[in-house]
Design a protein around this motif. Structure first.
Motif, PDB file in Angstrom:
ATOM      1  N   VAL A 277       0.863  -1.178   0.000  1.00 40.05           N
ATOM      2  CA  VAL A 277       0.000   0.000   0.000  1.00 40.05           C
ATOM      3  C   VAL A 277       0.901   1.230   0.000  1.00 40.05           C
ATOM      4  O   VAL A 277       2.097   1.136   0.250  1.00 40.05           O
ATOM      5  N   ILE A 278       0.330   2.372  -0.296  1.00 33.60           N
ATOM      6  CA  ILE A 278       1.125   3.593  -0.408  1.00 33.60           C
ATOM      7  C   ILE A 278       0.686   4.604   0.641  1.00 33.60           C
ATOM      8  O   ILE A 278      -0.482   4.668   1.008  1.00 33.60           O
ATOM      9  N   PRO A 279       1.615   5.401   1.148  1.00 33.48           N
ATOM     10  CA  PRO A 279       1.271   6.381   2.183  1.00 33.48           C
ATOM     11  C   PRO A 279       0.539   7.577   1.604  1.00 33.48           C
ATOM     12  O   PRO A 279       0.696   7.906   0.424  1.00 33.48           O
ATOM     13  N   VAL A 280      -0.246   8.227   2.429  1.00 28.89           N
ATOM     14  CA  VAL A 280      -0.983   9.407   1.979  1.00 28.89           C
ATOM     15  C   VAL A 280      -0.450  10.695   2.594  1.00 28.89           C
ATOM     16  O   VAL A 280      -0.820  11.781   2.165  1.00 28.89           O
ATOM     17  N   PHE A 281       0.428  10.589   3.617  1.00 31.14           N
ATOM     18  CA  PHE A 281       1.127  11.737   4.192  1.00 31.14           C
ATOM     19  C   PHE A 281       0.163  12.804   4.722  1.00 31.14           C
ATOM     20  O   PHE A 281      -0.061  13.832   4.081  1.00 31.14           O
ATOM     21  N   HIS A 282      -0.386  12.572   5.877  1.00 30.03           N
ATOM     22  CA  HIS A 282      -1.272  13.549   6.511  1.00 30.03           C
ATOM     23  C   HIS A 282      -0.492  14.791   6.919  1.00 30.03           C
ATOM     24  O   HIS A 282       0.641  14.701   7.400  1.00 30.03           O
ATOM     25  N   PHE A 283      -1.095  15.948   6.726  1.00 30.87           N
ATOM     26  CA  PHE A 283      -0.475  17.198   7.168  1.00 30.87           C
ATOM     27  C   PHE A 283      -0.339  17.195   8.696  1.00 30.87           C
ATOM     28  O   PHE A 283      -1.192  16.636   9.395  1.00 30.87           O
ATOM     29  N   PRO A 284       0.715  17.838   9.224  1.00 30.41           N
ATOM     30  CA  PRO A 284       0.880  17.880  10.685  1.00 30.41           C
ATOM     31  C   PRO A 284      -0.290  18.546  11.403  1.00 30.41           C
ATOM     32  O   PRO A 284      -0.579  18.227  12.550  1.00 30.41           O
ATOM     33  N   TRP A 285      -0.944  19.496  10.728  1.00 27.38           N
ATOM     34  CA  TRP A 285      -2.056  20.210  11.360  1.00 27.38           C
ATOM     35  C   TRP A 285      -3.414  19.552  11.098  1.00 27.38           C
ATOM     36  O   TRP A 285      -4.437  20.061  11.521  1.00 27.38           O
ATOM     37  N   SER A 286      -3.417  18.441  10.387  1.00 28.75           N
ATOM     38  CA  SER A 286      -4.670  17.724  10.155  1.00 28.75           C
ATOM     39  C   SER A 286      -5.070  16.966  11.416  1.00 28.75           C
ATOM     40  O   SER A 286      -4.307  16.873  12.383  1.00 28.75           O
ATOM     41  N   GLU A 287      -6.270  16.400  11.419  1.00 30.60           N
ATOM     42  CA  GLU A 287      -6.746  15.638  12.566  1.00 30.60           C
ATOM     43  C   GLU A 287      -5.817  14.467  12.867  1.00 30.60           C
ATOM     44  O   GLU A 287      -5.468  14.210  14.021  1.00 30.60           O
ATOM     45  N   LYS A 288      -5.396  13.770  11.813  1.00 32.29           N
ATOM     46  CA  LYS A 288      -4.488  12.628  12.008  1.00 32.29           C
ATOM     47  C   LYS A 288      -3.136  13.106  12.532  1.00 32.29           C
ATOM     48  O   LYS A 288      -2.532  12.478  13.409  1.00 32.29           O
ATOM     49  N   GLY A 289      -2.633  14.220  11.989  1.00 26.36           N
ATOM     50  CA  GLY A 289      -1.365  14.758  12.452  1.00 26.36           C
ATOM     51  C   GLY A 289      -1.424  15.190  13.903  1.00 26.36           C
ATOM     52  O   GLY A 289      -0.480  14.979  14.674  1.00 26.36           O
ATOM     53  N   TYR A 290      -2.539  15.782  14.297  1.00 28.16           N
ATOM     54  CA  TYR A 290      -2.728  16.199  15.689  1.00 28.16           C
ATOM     55  C   TYR A 290      -2.713  14.994  16.617  1.00 28.16           C
ATOM     56  O   TYR A 290      -2.094  15.022  17.691  1.00 28.16           O
ATOM     57  N   GLN A 291      -3.379  13.931  16.205  1.00 24.15           N
ATOM     58  CA  GLN A 291      -3.414  12.734  17.033  1.00 24.15           C
ATOM     59  C   GLN A 291      -2.034  12.112  17.156  1.00 24.15           C
ATOM     60  O   GLN A 291      -1.656  11.608  18.217  1.00 24.15           O
ATOM     61  N   ALA A 292      -1.245  12.145  16.064  1.00 21.11           N
ATOM     62  CA  ALA A 292       0.101  11.582  16.102  1.00 21.11           C
ATOM     63  C   ALA A 292       0.986  12.372  17.066  1.00 21.11           C
ATOM     64  O   ALA A 292       1.757  11.791  17.840  1.00 21.11           O
ATOM     65  N   ARG A 293       0.884  13.706  17.042  1.00 15.71           N
ATOM     66  CA  ARG A 293       1.673  14.535  17.950  1.00 15.71           C
ATOM     67  C   ARG A 293       1.249  14.297  19.402  1.00 15.71           C
ATOM     68  O   ARG A 293       2.089  14.240  20.305  1.00 15.71           O
ATOM     69  N   LYS A 294      -0.065  14.146  19.591  1.00 19.37           N
ATOM     70  CA  LYS A 294      -0.567  13.907  20.943  1.00 19.37           C
ATOM     71  C   LYS A 294      -0.056  12.583  21.485  1.00 19.37           C
ATOM     72  O   LYS A 294       0.367  12.481  22.649  1.00 19.37           O
ATOM     73  N   ALA A 295      -0.055  11.564  20.622  1.00 21.48           N
ATOM     74  CA  ALA A 295       0.444  10.245  21.037  1.00 21.48           C
ATOM     75  C   ALA A 295       1.939  10.300  21.304  1.00 21.48           C
ATOM     76  O   ALA A 295       2.446   9.674  22.239  1.00 21.48           O
ATOM     77  N   SER A 296       2.664  11.074  20.477  1.00 23.14           N
ATOM     78  CA  SER A 296       4.118  11.202  20.655  1.00 23.14           C
ATOM     79  C   SER A 296       4.447  11.880  21.984  1.00 23.14           C
ATOM     80  O   SER A 296       5.357  11.470  22.699  1.00 23.14           O
ATOM     81  N   LYS A 297       3.703  12.929  22.327  1.00 29.77           N
ATOM     82  CA  LYS A 297       3.929  13.616  23.591  1.00 29.77           C
ATOM     83  C   LYS A 297       3.604  12.712  24.771  1.00 29.77           C
ATOM     84  O   LYS A 297       4.303  12.710  25.799  1.00 29.77           O
ATOM     85  N   ALA A 298       2.540  11.922  24.625  1.00 29.30           N
ATOM     86  CA  ALA A 298       2.158  11.005  25.695  1.00 29.30           C
ATOM     87  C   ALA A 298       3.256   9.970  25.926  1.00 29.30           C
ATOM     88  O   ALA A 298       3.600   9.646  27.072  1.00 29.30           O
ATOM     89  N   ASN A 299       3.826   9.452  24.843  1.00 28.71           N
ATOM     90  CA  ASN A 299       4.900   8.477  24.967  1.00 28.71           C
ATOM     91  C   ASN A 299       6.143   9.104  25.579  1.00 28.71           C
ATOM     92  O   ASN A 299       6.866   8.465  26.355  1.00 28.71           O
ATOM     93  N   ALA A 300       6.417  10.369  25.211  1.00 26.90           N
ATOM     94  CA  ALA A 300       7.588  11.064  25.747  1.00 26.90           C
ATOM     95  C   ALA A 300       7.440  11.260  27.257  1.00 26.90           C
ATOM     96  O   ALA A 300       8.416  11.101  28.006  1.00 26.90           O
ATOM     97  N   HIS A 301       6.236  11.572  27.724  1.00 33.49           N
ATOM     98  CA  HIS A 301       6.008  11.762  29.154  1.00 33.49           C
ATOM     99  C   HIS A 301       6.166  10.435  29.915  1.00 33.49           C
ATOM    100  O   HIS A 301       6.658  10.410  31.037  1.00 33.49           O
ATOM    101  N   GLN A 302       5.745   9.351  29.280  1.00 35.90           N
ATOM    102  CA  GLN A 302       5.861   8.047  29.912  1.00 35.90           C
ATOM    103  C   GLN A 302       7.316   7.635  30.053  1.00 35.90           C
ATOM    104  O   GLN A 302       7.713   6.993  31.025  1.00 35.90           O
ATOM    105  N   ASP A 303       8.121   7.996  29.029  1.00 29.47           N
ATOM    106  CA  ASP A 303       9.551   7.670  29.090  1.00 29.47           C
ATOM    107  C   ASP A 303      10.256   8.492  30.173  1.00 29.47           C
ATOM    108  O   ASP A 303      11.196   8.040  30.776  1.00 29.47           O
TER     109      ASP A 303
END
Length: 303
Positions: A277-303
């Motif tokens: 399959v091929i990637p679609v590259f969500h914008f960082p400010w899109s809903e998917k991009g926001y969720q990815a940043r939120k998950a990344s911050k959550a993981n960083a806090h856990q570490d």
């Protein structure tokens, strides 16, 4: 009940939905207070790979293969197949042929051959795909595909000398009414600049979607602008500038065609018919991009 581990792991106390199907998912709260992971059929397309769970209303991120730039409802109840890839392919092939002619590939300069493709595929089939988008509730897809289907139908009429729109001697010939022989160039410029404005409106509606979906409309918008400018340059007596602008329009048209095919492939490919399959590259400010940043911050806090 003990938590069932999946990839990614389910939150503590969340039960697995045994009736789930392939696709996106969200965590819902049951009447007894427990939580269940609900999954939605995403047309069988694994390109939607959720990194975090969605809201209980089931709204999903933008996805070019569905020809929908915004958030929308799940499609598990849909009785229709996804019409977007059909419309995208019809647009892509017709744009591809015209763009090669605009580039004067292999010395071909007359666009007459486009009339047949525009009537049978880019026009009729894309218009039908747009109407089916209306049936599945996709307003953006219905508006865009139906409109560009109308563009190709009207462009085929312009190319037909029997309609005498651009003169009886063939496409882009001088009008035989005794007026300005270049009048048709300005008229064609009006026609193309109108489509440039429409495409700009569509482009603004993709700013929170994916890179590939945005790129499709961005390159198409530049193609219309270059072709309209070429027509005005011809009327202004600058044939060299018009030639260069036509070639630039051809380049952007080719890019638009390949991006349309890219999005169409994204809307069709899944594990049942493709090894990749091929990637679609969500914008960082899109809903998917926001969720990815939120998950990344959550993981960083856990570490």
């Amino acid at each position: 009940m003990a938590a069932v581990q999946t990839n990614p792991p389910l939150p503590a106390g969340v039960e697995k939905d045994t009736n789930s199907v392939a696709g996106g998912s969200f965590v819902g709260t049951n009447a007894n207070g427990s939580q269940t992971v609900h999954r939605y059929d995403y047309g069988g397309n694994p390109l939607y790979q959720t990194q975090s769970y969605q809201d209980p209303d089931g709204r999903l991120p933008a996805f070019g293969g569905e020809f929908q730039p915004g958030l929308y409802k799940p499609i598990s109840h849909r009785k229709f197949a996804n019409p977007a890839p059909l419309g995208l392919c019809a647009f892509a092939l017709t744009t591809f042929v015209l763009s090669l002619i605009n580039l004067k590939t292999r010395g071909v300069t007359e666009p007459n051959i486009v009339a047949a493709v525009a009537l049978g595929y880019g026009g009729l089939v894309q218009l039908l795909a747009g109407m089916w988008e209306m049936a599945v509730g996709n307003t953006f897809g219905a508006t865009a595909l139906s409109s560009y289907g109308g563009f190709w139908l009207s462009y085929a009429i312009i190319l037909d000398p029997h309609w005498n729109i651009v003169g009886s001697d063939g496409p882009y010939s001088a009008a035989n009414t005794g007026g300005d022989p270049l009048m048709v160039e300005s008229a064609l410029g009006f026609y193309l600049i109108g489509w440039f404005i429409f495409t700009t409106v569509m482009l603004l509606l993709t700013l929170r979607s994916t890179v590939m979906f945005f790129g499709l409309f961005f390159t198409l918008d530049l193609a219309f602008l270059c072709l309209a400018s070429a027509a005005f340059a011809n009327d202004a007596g600058a044939p060299n500038a018009a030639t260069n602008l036509n070639k630039a329009g051809g380049v952007f048209g080719l890019l638009s065609a390949f991006l349309a095919w890219y999005n169409a492939f994204a809307g069709i490919a899944d594990s049942s018919n493709s090894f990749f399959v091929i990637p679609v590259f969500h914008f960082p400010w899109s809903e998917k991009g926001y969720q990815a940043r939120k998950a990344s911050k959550a993981n960083a806090h856990q570490d």
